[in-house]
Design an enzyme around this catalytic site. Structure first.
Site, PDB file in Angstrom:
ATOM      1  N   ARG A  19     -10.573 -11.291   0.786  1.00  0.00           N
ATOM      2  CA  ARG A  19     -11.451 -12.276   0.141  1.00  0.00           C
ATOM      3  C   ARG A  19     -10.851 -13.680   0.184  1.00  0.00           C
ATOM      4  O   ARG A  19     -11.574 -14.667   0.181  1.00  0.00           O
ATOM      5  CB  ARG A  19     -11.758 -11.814  -1.296  1.00  0.00           C
ATOM      6  CG  ARG A  19     -10.581 -11.799  -2.213  1.00  0.00           C
ATOM      7  CD  ARG A  19     -10.821 -10.947  -3.469  1.00  0.00           C
ATOM      8  NE  ARG A  19     -10.816  -9.503  -3.179  1.00  0.00           N
ATOM      9  CZ  ARG A  19     -11.086  -8.556  -4.080  1.00  0.00           C
ATOM     10  NH1 ARG A  19     -11.415  -8.883  -5.317  1.00  0.00           N
ATOM     11  NH2 ARG A  19     -11.064  -7.278  -3.748  1.00  0.00           N
ATOM     12  N   LYS A  41       0.848  -1.196   0.000  1.00  0.00           N
ATOM     13  CA  LYS A  41       0.000   0.000   0.000  1.00  0.00           C
ATOM     14  C   LYS A  41       0.884   1.247   0.000  1.00  0.00           C
ATOM     15  O   LYS A  41       1.948   1.242   0.612  1.00  0.00           O
ATOM     16  CB  LYS A  41      -0.864   0.032   1.264  1.00  0.00           C
ATOM     17  CG  LYS A  41      -2.003  -0.946   1.250  1.00  0.00           C
ATOM     18  CD  LYS A  41      -2.874  -0.770   2.480  1.00  0.00           C
ATOM     19  CE  LYS A  41      -3.998  -1.796   2.475  1.00  0.00           C
ATOM     20  NZ  LYS A  41      -4.945  -1.634   1.381  1.00  0.00           N
ATOM     21  N   GLU A  68      -6.397  -9.458  -0.098  1.00  0.00           N
ATOM     22  CA  GLU A  68      -6.174 -10.620   0.757  1.00  0.00           C
ATOM     23  C   GLU A  68      -7.412 -11.025   1.541  1.00  0.00           C
ATOM     24  O   GLU A  68      -7.584 -12.187   1.891  1.00  0.00           O
ATOM     25  CB  GLU A  68      -5.020 -10.329   1.742  1.00  0.00           C
ATOM     26  CG  GLU A  68      -5.402  -9.556   3.029  1.00  0.00           C
ATOM     27  CD  GLU A  68      -5.895  -8.134   2.787  1.00  0.00           C
ATOM     28  OE1 GLU A  68      -5.653  -7.612   1.699  1.00  0.00           O
ATOM     29  OE2 GLU A  68      -6.545  -7.570   3.694  1.00  0.00           O
ATOM     30  N   ASP A 103      -8.185  -3.524  10.042  1.00  0.00           N
ATOM     31  CA  ASP A 103      -8.652  -4.494   9.056  1.00  0.00           C
ATOM     32  C   ASP A 103      -9.228  -5.772   9.673  1.00  0.00           C
ATOM     33  O   ASP A 103      -9.558  -6.717   8.970  1.00  0.00           O
ATOM     34  CB  ASP A 103      -7.503  -4.815   8.081  1.00  0.00           C
ATOM     35  CG  ASP A 103      -7.987  -5.038   6.657  1.00  0.00           C
ATOM     36  OD1 ASP A 103      -9.138  -4.674   6.355  1.00  0.00           O
ATOM     37  OD2 ASP A 103      -7.216  -5.592   5.853  1.00  0.00           O
ATOM     38  N   ASP A 160      -2.782  -7.413  -2.144  1.00  0.00           N
ATOM     39  CA  ASP A 160      -3.571  -6.530  -1.275  1.00  0.00           C
ATOM     40  C   ASP A 160      -5.057  -6.906  -1.298  1.00  0.00           C
ATOM     41  O   ASP A 160      -5.834  -6.396  -0.505  1.00  0.00           O
ATOM     42  CB  ASP A 160      -3.367  -5.073  -1.713  1.00  0.00           C
ATOM     43  CG  ASP A 160      -3.767  -4.076  -0.634  1.00  0.00           C
ATOM     44  OD1 ASP A 160      -4.002  -4.509   0.510  1.00  0.00           O
ATOM     45  OD2 ASP A 160      -3.855  -2.874  -0.948  1.00  0.00           O
TER      46      ASP A 160
HETATM   47  N1  BES Z   1      -8.270  -3.742   3.808  1.00  0.00           N
HETATM   48  C1  BES Z   1      -8.352  -3.255   2.481  1.00  0.00           C
HETATM   49  C2  BES Z   1      -9.619  -2.413   2.246  1.00  0.00           C
HETATM   50  C3  BES Z   1      -9.745  -1.134   3.006  1.00  0.00           C
HETATM   51  C4  BES Z   1      -9.514   0.073   2.399  1.00  0.00           C
HETATM   52  C5  BES Z   1     -10.177  -1.133   4.321  1.00  0.00           C
HETATM   53  C6  BES Z   1      -9.681   1.246   3.095  1.00  0.00           C
HETATM   54  C7  BES Z   1     -10.322   0.032   5.035  1.00  0.00           C
HETATM   55  C8  BES Z   1     -10.089   1.228   4.420  1.00  0.00           C
HETATM   56  C9  BES Z   1      -8.364  -4.420   1.491  1.00  0.00           C
HETATM   57  O1  BES Z   1      -7.672  -5.542   1.890  1.00  0.00           O
HETATM   58  C10 BES Z   1      -7.747  -3.940   0.237  1.00  0.00           C
HETATM   59  O2  BES Z   1      -6.596  -3.625   0.262  1.00  0.00           O
HETATM   60  N2  BES Z   1      -8.506  -3.905  -0.841  1.00  0.00           N
HETATM   61  C11 BES Z   1      -8.013  -3.498  -2.104  1.00  0.00           C
HETATM   62  C12 BES Z   1      -8.504  -4.481  -3.136  1.00  0.00           C
HETATM   63  C13 BES Z   1      -7.919  -4.270  -4.498  1.00  0.00           C
HETATM   64  C14 BES Z   1      -6.430  -4.586  -4.486  1.00  0.00           C
HETATM   65  C15 BES Z   1      -8.637  -5.159  -5.474  1.00  0.00           C
HETATM   66  C16 BES Z   1      -8.579  -2.106  -2.394  1.00  0.00           C
HETATM   67  O3  BES Z   1      -9.747  -1.880  -2.147  1.00  0.00           O
HETATM   68  O4  BES Z   1      -7.802  -1.274  -2.864  1.00  0.00           O
HETATM   69 ZN    ZN Z   2      -7.403  -5.822   3.879  1.00  0.00          ZN
HETATM   70 MN    MN Z   3      -5.620  -5.400   1.409  1.00  0.00          MN
END
Ligand code: BES
Ligand code: ZN
Ligand code: MN
Length: 484
Positions: A336, A262, A334, A273, A332
């Site tokens: 799912r 990230k 992860e 998370d 990222d």
């Molecule tokens: N934990 C994150 C989602 C998230 C974002 C939670 C903001 C709280 C605040 C999740 O694991 C994630 O990183 N999702 C990615 C998915 C993408 C790589 C398909 C996302 O939403 O960017």
């Molecule tokens: Zn996450």
């Molecule tokens: Mn993630």
């Protein structure tokens, strides 16, 4: 974790010289309150000229809080206004060294009394675990008494347990990963289970491997800490449901993104998370504490998502617990992966309904912000409608996104059964479709990415973890006997 909640009591009689809250409707007259002429003038001015909904009078030894309720579009909005008024009163009381508040019954309905109290109690939450001067920083307010003959002990108990559960979820969310890894989370949940009569079982790495939970194992490869899979169950003898309700909560105790790292600032809040895990654990704790007649199970896959030497990488192909192969194109995505195995595990219970809570996608956050929960259902229309109503009652509102099959095209892989990311569009939905692949029962998925954690305090929802989902599911379970 040591958050102490305000003690809430029910009493028959107002105490002299203690601060009092009156909830007044538009047609309530002030005559019976024995205010002085000057006070009436002050109140009228504040209320009519300054359009204040909360008027505060100083009586030197104590304060009088007058909450003027306005007609709102719906009963639910009226109640939410009371929660917010409760938060304002609590802040004023704390700023002025008030330690006891009384809520008077001015022909006030029970939901209004309880909801105002809820606002005060939830607003009083603080996370002072790591403040050296926590004693000085602690809120003054310690006791809330509701002066009404109408309230039952049961109603008070519900309020207490529901807000305690919400605040426990907040505590878990607010703990950073260096204080709460997957194993610590499992331990905290087990410890809480012991004091409410729920059953907790923690599967360790060996068992997780034996079950071939490929998603959880893959995400955990980048961690020096082993994963856990916690099973929490409340099964009372008088359960009204034959098949259990299963809750699944995302327990990523920290999400760095892994090799798909990230960018800087978006990592700052990623201790949140595991908010889904916190919510579902708190629901089971509350259901057991209240001895609700429902058979309910929570499944909590937990790990951090980091990047030591042997971490999973984009391009890896993994085999999930149910045999599905997944091409990992983004480490990222992860959540799912670990949830998919939990959803597969849930099948063994032949559940009547599965509710999945996860801080799953930035896409959901961008779509509706922190004002609600992005939710999707498959084969659970009736339950969804009930939950939507509960969401309005407790102001944890749901926005339904579609689960149309066309979206599944986006997660088909050329070389495996699925890939773990869709395209740039409809990211919350493609994540939901990924999860749905692993279900075979009525299913509702709640993406709480945005409302789970607030970087700026917002009324009674507080700063940091909000505990969203707890009051929603408890409201739903409470009216449960009414459902199919
Ligand atoms: N934990 C994150 C989602 C998230 C974002 C939670 C903001 C709280 C605040 C999740 O694991 C994630 O990183 N999702 C990615 C998915 C993408 C790589 C398909 C996302 O939403 O960017
Ligand atoms: Zn996450
Ligand atoms: Mn993630």
């Amino acid at each position: 974790m040591g958050n102490t909640q305000i003690s809430i009591i029910k009493s028959d009689k107002l105490s002299d010289n203690q601060s009092i809250i009156y909830i007044l409707k538009e047609d309530n007259s002030l005559e019976s309150f024995h205010f002085s002429g000057d006070e009436i003038k002050f109140i009228d001015y504040q209320r009519t000229e300054l359009k204040k909904e909360l008027v505060i009078l100083n009586r030197f030894a104590y304060w009088i809080y007058l909450v003027f309720t306005k007609k709102a579009k719906t009963q639910a909005i009226m109640l939410e206004n009371l929660r917010k008024a409760g938060a304002k009163i609590g802040n004023h009381a704390n700023a002025n060294g008030v330690d006891i508040l009384q809520i008077a019954d001015c022909d006030t309905d029970v939901p209004s009394l309880l909801t105002l109290a809820e606002g005060i109690v939830l607003n009083n939450y603080q996370f002072l675990q790591y403040k050296s001067d926590s004693k000085e920083k602690a809120n003054h307010l310690q006791k809330l008494s509701i002066i009404s003959k109408k309230l039952s002990e049961n109603e008070i108990e519900h309020l207490k347990v529901t807000s305690q559960a919400t605040m426990w979820a907040r505590d878990l969310i607010n703990e950073p990963v260096n204080k709460l890894n997957a194993n610590d989370l499992a331990e905290q949940i087990s410890k809480k289970a012991r004091d409410c009569g729920a059953k907790a079982e923690v599967l360790n790495l060996q068992k997780i491997e034996a079950l071939k939970m490929g998603g959880l194992i893959a995400v955990n490869k980048g961690s020096v800490d082993p994963p856990t899979f916690t099973i929490l169950e409340w099964k009372p003898e008088n359960a009204i449901n034959e098949k259990p309700i299963v809750l699944v909560g995302k327990g990523v105790v920290y999400d760095s993104g892994g090799y798909s790292l990230k960018p800087g600032s978006s990592m700052e809040t990623m201790k949140c998370d595991m908010a889904g895990a916190a919510a579902v654990s708190a629901v089971v704790w509350a259901a057991a504490s209240l001895k609700l007649p429902v058979h309910i199970i929570a499944l909590i896959p937990a790990t951090d998502n980091r990047l030591v030497g042997n971490a999973y990488v984009p391009g890896d192909i993994i085999t999930m617990m149910d045999g599905t192969t997944v091409e990992v194109l983004n480490t990222d995505a992860e959540g799912r992966l670990i949830l998919a195995d939990a959803l597969t595990y849930a099948k063994k219970y032949d559940p009547m309904l599965v509710l999945n809570f996860a801080t799953l996608t930035g896409s959901a956050a961008r779509a509706i912000g922190s004002q609600g929960i992005v939710a999707m259902q498959a084969d659970a229309r009736g339950f969804f409608d009930e939950l939507e109503e509960s969401g309005n009652n407790v102001h944890e509102r749901l926005v339904e996104f579609p689960m149309w099959d066309e979206y599944k095209e986006q997660i088909k892989s050329k070389i495996a059964d699925l890939k773990n990311i869709g395209g740039i569009e409809a990211g919350a939905i493609t994540a939901g479709k990924f999860l749905e692949h692993f279900t075979a029962y009525p299913f509702i998925h709640f993406d709480i990415a945005s409302p789970a954690f607030l970087e700026k305090a917002d009324s009674y929802r507080g700063l940091g973890g909000t505990g969203i989902g707890v009051r929603l599911v408890l409201d739903f379970l409470n009216k449960f006997p009414l459902k199919e």
